[in-house]
Motif scaffolding. Structure first.
Motif, mmCIF file in Angstrom:
data_model
loop_
_atom_site.group_PDB
_atom_site.id
_atom_site.type_symbol
_atom_site.label_atom_id
_atom_site.label_comp_id
_atom_site.label_asym_id
_atom_site.label_seq_id
_atom_site.Cartn_x
_atom_site.Cartn_y
_atom_site.Cartn_z
ATOM 1 N N ALA A 123 9.303 -0.900 32.278
ATOM 2 C CA ALA A 123 9.313 -0.999 33.743
ATOM 3 C C ALA A 123 8.298 -2.037 34.233
ATOM 4 C CB ALA A 123 8.992 0.357 34.348
ATOM 5 N N HIS A 124 8.641 -2.685 35.323
ATOM 6 C CA HIS A 124 7.733 -3.658 35.934
ATOM 7 C C HIS A 124 6.379 -3.007 36.227
ATOM 8 C CE1 HIS A 124 6.534 -6.869 38.828
ATOM 9 N NE2 HIS A 124 7.392 -7.602 38.149
ATOM 10 N N VAL A 125 6.392 -1.738 36.681
ATOM 11 C CA VAL A 125 5.135 -1.083 37.058
ATOM 12 C C VAL A 125 4.183 -0.930 35.868
ATOM 13 C CG1 VAL A 125 5.981 0.174 39.090
ATOM 14 C CG2 VAL A 125 6.207 1.229 36.832
ATOM 15 N N MET A 158 11.756 4.756 43.632
ATOM 16 C CA MET A 158 12.685 3.711 43.197
ATOM 17 C C MET A 158 12.049 2.352 43.466
ATOM 18 S SD MET A 158 16.566 2.884 44.514
ATOM 19 C CE MET A 158 17.429 4.142 43.583
ATOM 20 N N ASP A 159 11.913 1.545 42.389
ATOM 21 C CA ASP A 159 11.456 0.162 42.539
ATOM 22 C C ASP A 159 12.695 -0.677 42.846
ATOM 23 O OD1 ASP A 159 10.760 -2.471 42.268
ATOM 24 O OD2 ASP A 159 9.779 -2.260 40.319
ATOM 25 N N GLY A 160 12.889 -0.964 44.122
ATOM 26 C CA GLY A 160 14.075 -1.701 44.549
ATOM 27 C C GLY A 160 13.791 -3.168 44.775
ATOM 28 N N ALA A 161 13.146 -3.812 43.804
ATOM 29 C CA ALA A 161 12.878 -5.250 43.949
ATOM 30 C C ALA A 161 14.193 -6.003 44.161
ATOM 31 C CB ALA A 161 12.149 -5.777 42.717
ATOM 32 N N ARG A 162 15.265 -5.474 43.543
ATOM 33 C CA ARG A 162 16.604 -6.073 43.722
ATOM 34 C C ARG A 162 17.542 -5.039 44.356
ATOM 35 N NH1 ARG A 162 14.602 -8.239 38.830
ATOM 36 N NH2 ARG A 162 14.230 -10.492 39.087
ATOM 37 N N PHE A 163 17.036 -4.408 45.404
ATOM 38 C CA PHE A 163 17.759 -3.316 46.059
ATOM 39 C C PHE A 163 19.142 -3.753 46.536
ATOM 40 C CE2 PHE A 163 18.730 -0.470 49.611
ATOM 41 C CZ PHE A 163 18.441 0.762 49.060
ATOM 42 N N THR A 203 3.958 -8.035 48.776
ATOM 43 C CA THR A 203 4.447 -8.206 47.396
ATOM 44 C C THR A 203 5.057 -6.906 46.871
ATOM 45 O OG1 THR A 203 2.424 -7.489 46.249
ATOM 46 C CG2 THR A 203 2.532 -9.817 46.865
ATOM 47 N N GLY A 204 5.898 -7.072 45.865
ATOM 48 C CA GLY A 204 6.497 -5.906 45.226
ATOM 49 C C GLY A 204 5.450 -5.099 44.479
ATOM 50 N N THR A 205 4.480 -5.786 43.894
ATOM 51 C CA THR A 205 3.409 -5.079 43.186
ATOM 52 C C THR A 205 2.652 -4.168 44.145
ATOM 53 O OG1 THR A 205 3.199 -6.844 41.553
ATOM 54 C CG2 THR A 205 1.291 -5.423 41.844
ATOM 55 N N ALA A 206 2.342 -4.677 45.340
ATOM 56 C CA ALA A 206 1.632 -3.856 46.337
ATOM 57 C C ALA A 206 2.493 -2.657 46.731
ATOM 58 C CB ALA A 206 1.289 -4.693 47.564
ATOM 59 N N THR A 240 12.076 -10.087 49.214
ATOM 60 C CA THR A 240 11.630 -11.452 48.896
ATOM 61 C C THR A 240 12.627 -12.164 47.981
ATOM 62 O OG1 THR A 240 9.345 -10.699 49.077
ATOM 63 C CG2 THR A 240 9.708 -12.800 47.948
ATOM 64 N N LYS A 241 13.046 -11.471 46.926
ATOM 65 C CA LYS A 241 13.928 -12.135 45.957
ATOM 66 C C LYS A 241 15.278 -12.486 46.571
ATOM 67 C CE LYS A 241 12.033 -9.640 41.984
ATOM 68 N NZ LYS A 241 11.297 -10.700 41.321
ATOM 69 N N ASN A 242 15.642 -11.769 47.636
ATOM 70 C CA ASN A 242 16.986 -11.942 48.199
ATOM 71 C C ASN A 242 16.978 -12.683 49.535
ATOM 72 O OD1 ASN A 242 19.852 -11.414 48.064
ATOM 73 N ND2 ASN A 242 19.571 -9.761 49.547
#
Ligand SMILES: Cc1ncc(COP(=O)(O)O)c(C=O)c1O
Length: 358
Positions: A83-85, A169-174, A58-61, A202-204
Motif C-alpha cells: 500500500a502507498h501508506v 479508502m485511499d482514493g488517490a484514483r477515486f 497532498t494525498g500523503t497528508a 490531483t491525478k485526475n
C-alpha cells in the motif's frame, strides 16, 4: 511520451479557469470563504448524505491525517504490504499516528481479501503486549491497478464492523475506480462500510486538491486541529476549494477519468496482442502492467518512452518475471493523447518484428 504517472501533467483547463475566477477580490481566509462552503455542500450532494470534508494539498497528508483520526498511538492499522501508506509516504502515517503501526498483509494484485483480514485480526493475541487492530486501509484503485468490486468492499466493511475496526479508502484514483465500476460515489464508499476516504483529485485534473471525506462523525472531531498541526489549513483556502468547483462542474471529473481509462484499455489490448507479452494484472482503470521481453523494454526506452519498472511482490509464484523479461507500469492520465498511445504500441510492435527477424 511520458507514461511514468498520472501526476506528470499539469491541471486541466476547467480547473484552471475556476481558479482564475476565484482569484478576484477579498474573501475570508483559512477555509471560512464562500467557495469552500459551496464545495463542502457539493461533496455532501455527490455522496448523498451529511459528511465532513477537509481540503488538503497532498494525498500523503490526506492518508496520514485520516489514519491518525482512526488509530490511537497504541493501535494497529492493517493495510496491503504494497500500500502507498506503508511503502511510499516516508512514514507519514506512523508519524501522525504518534507511535501506532501499519501491518502489511499480502494479496494478489495489491488487493486484500476479507478472509485474510479477518484471519489476521482474529489471530492476534488479546494481550496487553499486543497493539490492538483499530483500522483497515485499502487503496481504490490498488497499487497494481486493480479495482475492488462493490461486494469486495462490502465484505471488508463487514469484517471491520465485526472486529471493531474503522475502514479507510485511499482514493488517490477515486474517479478512475468509479467509472470503471459504473457506480455512484455513495455506492463505492459509505454504503459498503467505508468510514473515511482520501478523495484524490490531483491525478485526475486538479493542481493540488485532495479531500478527506468523513462519513463516521466521531472521526471528524479533531480533524481540523490535526490538519492545522500538519500545516494543511491553507490560508488562501478558496484557491484549494476553487479547484474542486471546476473539477466537479459538468461532470468534468468523470470525463477525465473515462478518457484515461479508455486509453489505458487501448494500450493494454495493444500490448496483450503482442507475442512474448503477458499482462501482470488486468487493466481495470488507468494503469497498465505488461510483462515484456527485455529487448522490447530496451527499444521503448531508447525511443524515449518513459515509465517505471514495477515490483512483482503481488504476482503469484507461477507468474514470476523471467530474467529476460521486464514488468513495467504505464499510467495514462486525463491529458494523455491517443496518438501517444498508438505510437508506443507501434514501437513495441516494431521491436517484436525485429526480434522475430533476428
Ligand atoms: C495509491 C496512492 N495513494 C496516494 C497517493 C498520493 O500521494 P501524494 O502525496 O504524492 O499526493 C498516490 C500517488 O502516487 C497513490 O498512488
Amino acid at each position: 511520451m511520458n507514461f511514468a504517472s498520472d501526476n506528470i501533467v499539469g491541471a486541466s483547463a476547467p480547473v484552471l479557469q475556476s481558479l482564475v475566477q476565484a482569484n478576484d477580490g477579498a474573501m475570508a481566509a483559512y477555509g471560512a470563504d464562500e467557495i469552500t462552503k459551496r464545495v463542502k455542500a457539493r461533496f455532501a450532494e455527490i455522496f448523498e448524505r451529511d459528511l465532513s470534508v477537509f481540503l488538503v494539498t497532498t494525498g500523503t497528508a490526506a492518508n496520514a491525517l485520516a489514519l491518525a483520526s482512526m488509530v490511537p498511538p497504541w493501535g494497529l492499522c492493517v493495510c496491503h504490504e504494497e500500500a502507498h501508506v506503508i511503502d511510499d509516504e516516508c512514514g507519514a502515517p506512523e508519524f501522525f499516528m504518534h507511535g501506532a503501526k501499519l501491518a502489511g498483509l499480502p494479496g494478489a494484485g495489491a488487493k486484500l481479501k476479507a478472509e485474510s483480514v479477518a484471519a489476521y485480526v482474529q489471530g492476534l493475541p488479546k494481550a496487553i503486549k499486543q497493539m490492538p487492530p483499530k483500522a483497515l486501509s485499502i487503496s481504490q484503485v490498488t497499487e497494481c491497478g486493480m479495482v475492488y468490486s462493490l461486494d469486495e468492499i462490502a465484505a471488508l466493511g463487514q469484517v471491520c464492523r465485526e472486529n471493531g475496526l474503522s475502514l479507510h479508502m485511499d482514493g488517490a484514483r477515486f474517479a478512475n475506480a468509479l467509472v470503471s465500476l459504473g457506480c455512484t460515489p455513495a455506492e463505492m464508499t459509505w454504503k459498503r462500510g467505508v468510514d473515511i476516504l482520501s478523495f484524490g483529485a490531483t491525478k485526475n485534473g486538479c493542481l493540488m486538491g485532495e479531500a478527506i471525506v468523513v462519513f463516521k462523525p466521531e472521526l471528524a472531531e479533531a480533524l481540523d486541529y490535526r490538519a492545522k498541526r500538519a500545516g494543511q489549513v491553507v490560508s488562501k483556502g478558496r484557491l484549494i476549494a476553487a479547484q474542486f468547483e471546476g473539477y466537479f462542474a459538468n461532470d468534468h471529473w468523470y470525463d477525465n477519468a473515462r478518457h484515461a481509462n479508455r486509453l489505458a484499455g487501448l494500450l493494454s489490448e495493444g500490448f496483450a496482442a503482442l507475442p512474448g507479452v503477458r499482462m501482470a494484472w488486468p487493466t481495470q482503470a488507468n494503469e497498465v502492467f505488461p510483462i515484456i521481453p527485455a529487448a522490447m523494454d530496451k527499444a521503448l526506452r531508447a525511443a524515449g518512452v518513459l515509465y517505471h519498472p514495477w515490483t512483482q511482490v503481488s504476482l503469484p509464484e507461477a507468474e514470476r518475471v523471467g530474467t529476460d523479461e521486464a514488468l513495467i507500469r504505464l499510467v495514462v492520465s486525463f491529458a494523455t493523447k491517443e496518438d501517444d498511445v498508438l505510437r508506443v504500441l507501434e514501437i513495441a510492435r516494431a521491436a517484436t518484428s525485429r526480434q522475430a527477424a533476428e
